[in-house]
Design a protein around this motif. Sequence first.
Motif, PDB file in Angstrom:
ATOM      1  N   ARG A  45     -29.495  16.066  -3.719  1.00 22.45           N
ATOM      2  CA  ARG A  45     -30.317  15.162  -4.512  1.00 22.45           C
ATOM      3  C   ARG A  45     -30.651  13.887  -3.744  1.00 22.45           C
ATOM      4  NH1 ARG A  45     -30.634  10.830  -6.473  1.00 22.45           N
ATOM      5  NH2 ARG A  45     -28.560  10.380  -5.676  1.00 22.45           N
ATOM      6  N   TRP A  46     -29.869  13.583  -2.694  1.00 18.98           N
ATOM      7  CA  TRP A  46     -30.137  12.403  -1.877  1.00 18.98           C
ATOM      8  C   TRP A  46     -31.537  12.421  -1.266  1.00 18.98           C
ATOM      9  CZ3 TRP A  46     -31.430  13.672   3.018  1.00 18.98           C
ATOM     10  CH2 TRP A  46     -30.969  14.896   3.527  1.00 18.98           C
ATOM     11  N   THR A  47     -32.156  13.611  -1.155  1.00 15.71           N
ATOM     12  CA  THR A  47     -33.513  13.653  -0.608  1.00 15.71           C
ATOM     13  C   THR A  47     -34.486  12.903  -1.512  1.00 15.71           C
ATOM     14  OG1 THR A  47     -33.972  15.796  -1.672  1.00 15.71           O
ATOM     15  CG2 THR A  47     -33.078  15.844   0.570  1.00 15.71           C
ATOM     16  N   GLN A  48     -34.187  12.861  -2.793  1.00 14.20           N
ATOM     17  CA  GLN A  48     -35.008  12.070  -3.719  1.00 14.20           C
ATOM     18  C   GLN A  48     -34.901  10.582  -3.384  1.00 14.20           C
ATOM     19  OE1 GLN A  48     -36.984  14.574  -5.338  1.00 14.20           O
ATOM     20  NE2 GLN A  48     -36.621  13.471  -7.237  1.00 14.20           N
ATOM     21  N   ASP A  49     -33.688  10.140  -3.052  1.00  9.60           N
ATOM     22  CA  ASP A  49     -33.496   8.741  -2.670  1.00  9.60           C
ATOM     23  C   ASP A  49     -34.332   8.390  -1.444  1.00  9.60           C
ATOM     24  OD1 ASP A  49     -31.618   8.453  -4.717  1.00  9.60           O
ATOM     25  OD2 ASP A  49     -29.927   8.905  -3.394  1.00  9.60           O
ATOM     26  N   MET A  50     -34.382   9.324  -0.490  1.00  8.68           N
ATOM     27  CA  MET A  50     -35.144   9.077   0.732  1.00  8.68           C
ATOM     28  C   MET A  50     -36.635   8.913   0.416  1.00  8.68           C
ATOM     29  SD  MET A  50     -32.965   8.956   3.240  1.00  8.68           S
ATOM     30  CE  MET A  50     -31.951   8.098   2.014  1.00  8.68           C
ATOM     31  N   GLU A  51     -37.151   9.805  -0.403  1.00  5.74           N
ATOM     32  CA  GLU A  51     -38.580   9.731  -0.752  1.00  5.74           C
ATOM     33  C   GLU A  51     -38.897   8.434  -1.494  1.00  5.74           C
ATOM     34  OE1 GLU A  51     -41.209  12.594  -0.993  1.00  5.74           O
ATOM     35  OE2 GLU A  51     -39.905  14.328  -1.231  1.00  5.74           O
ATOM     36  N   TRP A  52     -38.028   8.071  -2.413  1.00  2.00           N
ATOM     37  CA  TRP A  52     -38.240   6.854  -3.193  1.00  2.00           C
ATOM     38  C   TRP A  52     -38.167   5.621  -2.297  1.00  2.00           C
ATOM     39  CZ3 TRP A  52     -40.124   5.582  -7.729  1.00  2.00           C
ATOM     40  CH2 TRP A  52     -39.822   4.338  -8.292  1.00  2.00           C
ATOM     41  N   MET A  53     -37.257   5.630  -1.342  1.00  8.18           N
ATOM     42  CA  MET A  53     -37.056   4.490  -0.464  1.00  8.18           C
ATOM     43  C   MET A  53     -38.240   4.287   0.483  1.00  8.18           C
ATOM     44  SD  MET A  53     -33.877   3.805   2.200  1.00  8.18           S
ATOM     45  CE  MET A  53     -34.214   5.325   3.116  1.00  8.18           C
ATOM     46  N   ILE A  54     -38.723   5.378   1.080  1.00  2.00           N
ATOM     47  CA  ILE A  54     -39.758   5.240   2.105  1.00  2.00           C
ATOM     48  C   ILE A  54     -41.165   5.191   1.513  1.00  2.00           C
ATOM     49  CG2 ILE A  54     -40.250   7.679   2.587  1.00  2.00           C
ATOM     50  CD1 ILE A  54     -39.624   4.892   5.197  1.00  2.00           C
ATOM     51  N   GLY A  55     -41.317   5.650   0.275  1.00  2.00           N
ATOM     52  CA  GLY A  55     -42.646   5.776  -0.331  1.00  2.00           C
ATOM     53  C   GLY A  55     -43.542   4.557  -0.218  1.00  2.00           C
ATOM     54  N   PRO A  56     -43.060   3.357  -0.554  1.00  3.40           N
ATOM     55  CA  PRO A  56     -43.941   2.184  -0.493  1.00  3.40           C
ATOM     56  C   PRO A  56     -44.469   1.879   0.902  1.00  3.40           C
ATOM     57  CG  PRO A  56     -41.992   1.723  -1.815  1.00  3.40           C
ATOM     58  CD  PRO A  56     -41.750   3.034  -1.132  1.00  3.40           C
ATOM     59  N   TYR A  57     -43.807   2.347   1.935  1.00  2.00           N
ATOM     60  CA  TYR A  57     -44.185   2.024   3.308  1.00  2.00           C
ATOM     61  C   TYR A  57     -45.177   3.019   3.900  1.00  2.00           C
ATOM     62  CZ  TYR A  57     -40.185  -1.062   2.842  1.00  2.00           C
ATOM     63  OH  TYR A  57     -39.308  -2.032   2.404  1.00  2.00           O
ATOM     64  N   VAL A  58     -45.368   4.151   3.237  1.00  4.51           N
ATOM     65  CA  VAL A  58     -46.246   5.191   3.794  1.00  4.51           C
ATOM     66  C   VAL A  58     -47.368   5.550   2.827  1.00  4.51           C
ATOM     67  CG1 VAL A  58     -44.453   6.122   5.292  1.00  4.51           C
ATOM     68  CG2 VAL A  58     -44.698   7.033   2.973  1.00  4.51           C
ATOM     69  N   SER A  59     -47.649   4.657   1.904  1.00  3.88           N
ATOM     70  CA  SER A  59     -48.655   4.974   0.877  1.00  3.88           C
ATOM     71  C   SER A  59     -50.044   5.173   1.457  1.00  3.88           C
ATOM     72  CB  SER A  59     -48.679   3.875  -0.193  1.00  3.88           C
ATOM     73  OG  SER A  59     -49.011   2.619   0.386  1.00  3.88           O
ATOM     74  N   GLY A  60     -50.321   4.638   2.647  1.00  5.68           N
ATOM     75  CA  GLY A  60     -51.636   4.826   3.239  1.00  5.68           C
ATOM     76  C   GLY A  60     -51.848   6.196   3.846  1.00  5.68           C
ATOM     77  N   ILE A  61     -50.751   6.899   4.119  1.00  5.89           N
ATOM     78  CA  ILE A  61     -50.860   8.223   4.734  1.00  5.89           C
ATOM     79  C   ILE A  61     -50.195   9.302   3.877  1.00  5.89           C
ATOM     80  CG2 ILE A  61     -51.068   7.384   7.101  1.00  5.89           C
ATOM     81  CD1 ILE A  61     -48.069   7.888   7.447  1.00  5.89           C
ATOM     82  N   SER A  62     -49.764   8.923   2.693  1.00  5.78           N
ATOM     83  CA  SER A  62     -49.091   9.838   1.771  1.00  5.78           C
ATOM     84  C   SER A  62     -49.492   9.482   0.346  1.00  5.78           C
ATOM     85  CB  SER A  62     -47.567   9.724   1.909  1.00  5.78           C
ATOM     86  OG  SER A  62     -47.149   9.990   3.218  1.00  5.78           O
ATOM     87  N   PRO A  63     -49.359  10.427  -0.585  1.00  4.64           N
ATOM     88  CA  PRO A  63     -49.622  10.089  -1.989  1.00  4.64           C
ATOM     89  C   PRO A  63     -48.689   8.970  -2.453  1.00  4.64           C
ATOM     90  CG  PRO A  63     -49.526  12.472  -1.690  1.00  4.64           C
ATOM     91  CD  PRO A  63     -49.053  11.871  -0.405  1.00  4.64           C
TER      92      PRO A  63
END
Length: 251
Positions: A45-63
């Motif tokens: 489930r820690w993979t969810q933490d990774m996505e949540w953590m990095i999401g704001p920094y890659v919004s220009g190249i990711s949903p």
Amino acid sequence: MEKYAGRVMRAETVSDGMNSAVAMILETAFDKFFVKGLKRSYPRRWTQDMEWMIGPYVSGISPRIQWRTTEDEEWDLIGFEYIPGRHASYEPGSEDLEKLLDTMRRLGRLICPNLPLKTAESRWKTYVDKPEDLRWFVGERLLHTDYNPLNVLVSDGRALLIDWAWPTKGAGWIDPACLILRLIAGGHTPEEAEMVASGLPAWKEAPTKGLDAFFTASINMWREIAEADSAQWKAAMLKAAQDWHNYRVRA
């Protein structure tokens, strides 16, 4: 979930992907979302933490990430903006590849955020033959590392990176190397795969000794994975790593 997304009007299960127990397109009274998640008791489930953590920094190249369920709920669900599209084709000559390279160039220009990310030298430390080889993996770039074509969404003339379960800090050339392995597994010869990646600035900086260490680590890693699970795609990744190594030795 409705308190985050709104009243659900329609839900459609998505069959592609490998890492989520829940993957669906959700149409609500508010908006349309792509939702992925795991039970909170699930070991990865820690993979969810990774996505949540990095999401704001890659919004220009990711949903963009829109919401997440709270810790007192049984399921850990993340809602992403819904972007219609399809997974990338890695076949030789695919027009998707230049779109992906453009996205990777943009990723290469991002400043790696000051977050508790795995480092490349830590990710591959058990797979190199000599511990001193890990010095080649050290760097300051933000890496995606998992260029499975299912993790590339092609939409409206662009390629978006999805599934940031393994955001990593390391040498910039590692991402192009990870892509090359996937291209070989997808039908390219090693020479063709390197030609695809040749337009990436980070690939031009790849040190020969660093690549040697990466080949060794990749072969060791994918052999371990393939021996633990006989899935055909894992055997194909091991063969890709071996084929690339053999090509580089002969070149």
